[in-house]
Every structure is written in C-alpha cells, then in structure tokens.
Design a protein around this motif. Structure first.
Motif, PDB file in Angstrom:
ATOM      1  N   PRO A 225       1.686  -4.427  -0.481  1.00  0.00           N
ATOM      2  CA  PRO A 225       2.108  -3.573  -1.594  1.00  0.00           C
ATOM      3  C   PRO A 225       1.942  -2.094  -1.279  1.00  0.00           C
ATOM      4  O   PRO A 225       2.757  -1.266  -1.713  1.00  0.00           O
ATOM      5  N   GLU A 226       0.906  -1.738  -0.515  1.00  0.00           N
ATOM      6  CA  GLU A 226       0.710  -0.329  -0.161  1.00  0.00           C
ATOM      7  C   GLU A 226       1.856   0.169   0.705  1.00  0.00           C
ATOM      8  O   GLU A 226       2.366   1.288   0.507  1.00  0.00           O
ATOM      9  N   LEU A 227       2.260  -0.639   1.664  1.00  0.00           N
ATOM     10  CA  LEU A 227       3.357  -0.256   2.559  1.00  0.00           C
ATOM     11  C   LEU A 227       4.677  -0.175   1.785  1.00  0.00           C
ATOM     12  O   LEU A 227       5.430   0.801   1.920  1.00  0.00           O
ATOM     13  N   ILE A 228       4.963  -1.176   0.983  1.00  0.00           N
ATOM     14  CA  ILE A 228       6.223  -1.195   0.246  1.00  0.00           C
ATOM     15  C   ILE A 228       6.299  -0.040  -0.737  1.00  0.00           C
ATOM     16  O   ILE A 228       7.322   0.662  -0.830  1.00  0.00           O
ATOM     17  N   SER A 229       5.242   0.197  -1.478  1.00  0.00           N
ATOM     18  CA  SER A 229       5.276   1.268  -2.482  1.00  0.00           C
ATOM     19  C   SER A 229       5.398   2.644  -1.834  1.00  0.00           C
ATOM     20  O   SER A 229       6.039   3.545  -2.385  1.00  0.00           O
ATOM     21  N   ALA A 230       4.811   2.810  -0.646  1.00  0.00           N
ATOM     22  CA  ALA A 230       4.897   4.097   0.039  1.00  0.00           C
ATOM     23  C   ALA A 230       6.304   4.373   0.543  1.00  0.00           C
ATOM     24  O   ALA A 230       6.716   5.543   0.654  1.00  0.00           O
ATOM     25  N   ARG A 231       7.062   3.327   0.818  1.00  0.00           N
ATOM     26  CA  ARG A 231       8.396   3.506   1.401  1.00  0.00           C
ATOM     27  C   ARG A 231       9.527   3.293   0.403  1.00  0.00           C
ATOM     28  O   ARG A 231      10.691   3.529   0.735  1.00  0.00           O
ATOM     29  N   ALA A 232       9.220   2.836  -0.772  1.00  0.00           N
ATOM     30  CA  ALA A 232      10.273   2.388  -1.695  1.00  0.00           C
ATOM     31  C   ALA A 232      11.149   3.513  -2.207  1.00  0.00           C
ATOM     32  O   ALA A 232      12.360   3.332  -2.396  1.00  0.00           O
ATOM     33  N   GLY A 233      10.569   4.684  -2.456  1.00  0.00           N
ATOM     34  CA  GLY A 233      11.355   5.708  -3.126  1.00  0.00           C
ATOM     35  C   GLY A 233      11.626   5.302  -4.564  1.00  0.00           C
ATOM     36  O   GLY A 233      10.836   4.586  -5.190  1.00  0.00           O
ATOM     37  N   VAL A 234      12.756   5.736  -5.084  1.00  0.00           N
ATOM     38  CA  VAL A 234      13.086   5.476  -6.487  1.00  0.00           C
ATOM     39  C   VAL A 234      13.850   4.162  -6.611  1.00  0.00           C
ATOM     40  O   VAL A 234      14.941   4.008  -6.056  1.00  0.00           O
TER      41      VAL A 234
END
Length: 450
Positions: free
Chosen positions: A317-326
C-alpha cells in the motif's frame, strides 16, 4: 457515454457449432467458477474478412483498428423483403455532404423480429442484392454491420424440405470481393435511434484469423470522431500453461474452400475479465455487473506505472499510494508492471517473475472507489506456484479482497507503456456468453483527440 449492446448471445445452438461451456463449477466440487469457449467458425455475432473464402485475400489483422472501432453511419432498410442497390444508393446519397465514415450499420430489424434459434431466422431473412456491396464500397465504407444471417442452413438432421439456402451468401461474397469486412447476426439495432453512433465490433486477438466472435456495441455519445487506438491485448497462441488449443480449422492448402482458425479455451488466460463470481459463490456474475459488464469495462482509466521496479516486487500500500497520483471515483485503475513485455507471455518464468499486489494494497485502491482493476500481471503471490502445484481458491487472497467488494478485474494486458500517459480511456469488451464468471475480451486504449 451510454453503451448499447448489439450482440447475439453465444449459447448452445442447433446449427452453429461454436458454444460456451463451464470448465469449472464449485457446485460440482471444483475450486473455481471458470468459463470455456469452443470456437468453430461462423455463428452468432461474428466478423469476417475477405481471406476467409478468397485465397490470398486480407485477414482480420491486415486491417487497421479503426476499421473495427469508429464512427458508424446507420442506414435503415427495415420492412423490406428485398433490398436493392438502387434503394441503398439513394439512402447513401443523403449523406454525401457529410464526413466519410468507415463503418456502415445496415439495419433490417430482422434479428429483433426472429430469434436466431428458430429456422425462420433463415427462411424469412430479408434478401440483399449483391450489387449493394459495390454501392457501399463506392461510398468509402470498410466494414458493414448487419442483423441478418449470411450463411445457409444445413441442419445435421435433414428437414423434410432439405436445407435452407440463403441468397445473402452472395452479398457477403460481394462485400469480401470489394475488400470489406462484415459483421453479421448483430442484434438490438432498432435501439440505435441516431443517424450516427460510435461503433465497435472488435475481433479477438487471433493471429492470422479470418473470422472471430465479436460483441458489437455502440456509444450514443463520443468525444471525438478520429481517436487514436492502441491494442493492449495479448494474442492467442498454444500456451504451455493455459488450457487453450488453437489450430487451422480449414485451410486452402488442404484443398478446402475456406480458411479460418479454430480454438478452444478453458479458464482464465490471455486478455479476459473476472467477475466476482469467479471465486466467490455469492459474488456478482458478469451478467449482474452494470450493463452486463459493458459499463465497468469501458471508460476513463488511471495508469499507475510500476514498470521500473525489479521483477518480482511486492506491491505494498505504501508503494501504490506513493505512485498512484490522482484516482477519480469511477476510474478503472491500471497497474503497469510490463511483465509480459519484459518476460514474454510464453515464458515459463512469467509466473515466477511476476510481481504481486498485496491484499492491503488492493484495499487501499478499493478505498479510492474504482469501478474495475486492470492488470498486466497475476495479482496474487500464490500465482507463481500455479505451474508446479494445485492451488486452492482460498489462497487467492488478493482476488478475494477485491471480489469482497464486488469489483471486477481485467487481466493480462500488454504494451501499456506505449500510451505514453498516466490517463487514458479503456475500451475492453467481453464476449457475450452464457458463462457467469468472466469472458474473453479485446482491449484497446483510446485517445480521444479533441
């Protein structure tokens, strides 16, 4: 952008030899609910290219994608038992001052009046003069969609009066002789009330095919007339892991009068969608998804680029949320790892090198309220053990995290990075069958050039 389904349902049929089947069913003790499809040539809604019955002529993959998905003009010949070239030329002349289109929807209303499961579907079909093909070709169209059959009826059990010939075979041959594609046995065309729609009749990604099942659909609104189309589907081939058989159904080289590709697939491989019923007995079926899946598998898509990370990597989740953008509510979220581009879908290392989406990362994504998750890798860590042992449904913890919220997947894309943007529009159209857990599909990224 309302989507209108114009497809016949692929189901067991008294004449057509293609049919869906259930390859796994928990009700009989299997681990999963899984679809199957046996494709044996013409039947239901299907598209054909000239190379089907003309040696050396074009096959489906010889045509650009905008011959299969484009603005379509609707010409209505409903109520006519005989459709003449003169009548069609007159109708086409009304559009002479308007932009040229690639797809023509020739609507007779026949499939709305008579089910294709009845012999009257052949006996009472309107007859289209073969000369109509020349008129359509002269108007610049590349693809004709119609709601009639163009094959003759040759039942396996002889009828009292023998087989039912179909003069529309000559119309189809004339279209092919002019280099045109044909989608036949479309349905629900009277629902197209506009003069033009954005229409898609996309074949599956079958190399060298001259025929393919399709699910014709129409959009009543669209942002631009000339979008850029990028195919992100994984083509079918005989795979060492997935249960699929692709073979030459008929071949000119064998002295036959046609050439086509047949296939049988069991289970979830290549580009396809998963409905929650795939692993949850109380999950939504594909038929229970909005608009039988069409509304959740088409629309705005947000791409999260993870392709620079080594293989394999756990997507936390940390990796995904950091890269997700909007991520906007109602987006399809596309996770890009480039697994197939880096490893090759045929590689025996594909599962072993695959990244995985941690269940907690899936939960984070689901909290953003996407309508579907789209992947180019097997999302569960346990998938890497599939080639070597039997895996059980409860072990697919990421699938379950997503299916618990009745969110579906689109799986096994490739070439995602070729779009060059983190936001696009995904057109992914599942075949319409009686199976309930998912379907094969063709997937395109669409850039609506305004």
């Amino acid at each position: 952008m309302a989507i209108i389904d114009c497809s016949a349902l692929i189901e067991p049929h008294f004449h057509w030899q293609s049919h869906p089947f259930v390859s796994q069913d928990p009700a009989r003790g299997d681990e999963f609910q899984e679809f199957g499809l046996k494709w044996r040539g013409p039947g239901f809604s299907f598209v054909s290219a000239p190379g089907w019955m003309m040696r050396g002529a074009a096959r489906l993959d010889d045509y650009p994608l905008d011959c299969f998905a484009a603005v379509a003009r609707i010409v209505d010949v409903s109520g006519l038992a005989q459709v003449s070239a003169e009548h069609v030329r007159g109708l086409l002349a009304q559009f002479s001052a308007k932009p040229q289109r690639r797809i023509l929807v020739l609507r007779t209303g026949h499939s709305a009046r008579v089910r294709n499961s009845h012999i009257a579907y052949w006996r009472s079909a309107p007859q289209i003069d073969p000369a109509v093909a020349a008129a359509i070709a002269a108007a610049g169209f590349r693809h004709v969609v119609t709601d009639i059959p163009c094959d003759e009826l040759t039942p396996r059990r002889p009828l009292a009066d023998g087989y039912v010939p179909n003069p529309n075979m000559h119309f189809r041959s004339a279209l092919h002789a002019h280099g045109l594609l044909l989608t036949e046995n479309a349905e629900n065309l009277p629902a197209l009330e506009q003069e033009e729609v954005f229409f898609a009749s996309l074949p599956l990604a079958i190399p060298r095919a001259t025929l393919s099942p399709v699910r014709p659909v129409a959009w009543t609104q669209w942002p631009a007339d000339e979008p850029e189309l990028l195919d992100v589907s994984t083509p079918l081939f005989n795979h060492w892991r997935w249960y699929i058989d692709v073979d030459e159904g008929h071949s000119f080289a064998d002295g036959e009068d046609s050439e086509d590709i047949h296939f049988t697939i069991r289970g979830h491989g290549f580009t396809h969608c998963d409905a929650p019923r795939h692993m949850r007995r109380d999950g939504l079926t594909i038929q229970q998804l909005p608009n039988q899946g069409l509304d959740v598998f088409n629309g705005e898509a947000k791409i999260i680029d993870l392709s620079d990370l080594p293989l394999p990597t756990r997507f936390t989740p940390e990796l995904i949320s950091a890269r997700a953008g909007v991520i906007r509510e109602g987006d399809m979220v596309v996770l890009r790892s480039d697994l197939t581009n880096r490893m090759g879908y045929e590689s025996r290392q594909w599962h072993l090198a695959a990244p995985n989406l941690e269940p907690t990362a899936a939960e984070w994504l689901l909290d953003q309220k996407p309508k579907a998750l789209v992947l180019d890798f097997p999302q569960d860590y346990v998938a890497r053990e599939m080639p070597s042992r039997h895996v059980y449904v409860h072990e697919f913890v990421t699938h379950h995290a997503v299916f618990n919220r009745n969110v579906p997947f689109v799986e096994d894309l490739r070439d995602i990075g070729m779009i060059g943007s983190d936001r696009t529009w995904l057109m992914s159209i599942p075949l319409k069958t009686t199976c309930i857990d998912g379907a094969m599909m063709r997937a395109l990224f669409v850039t609506w050039k305004r």
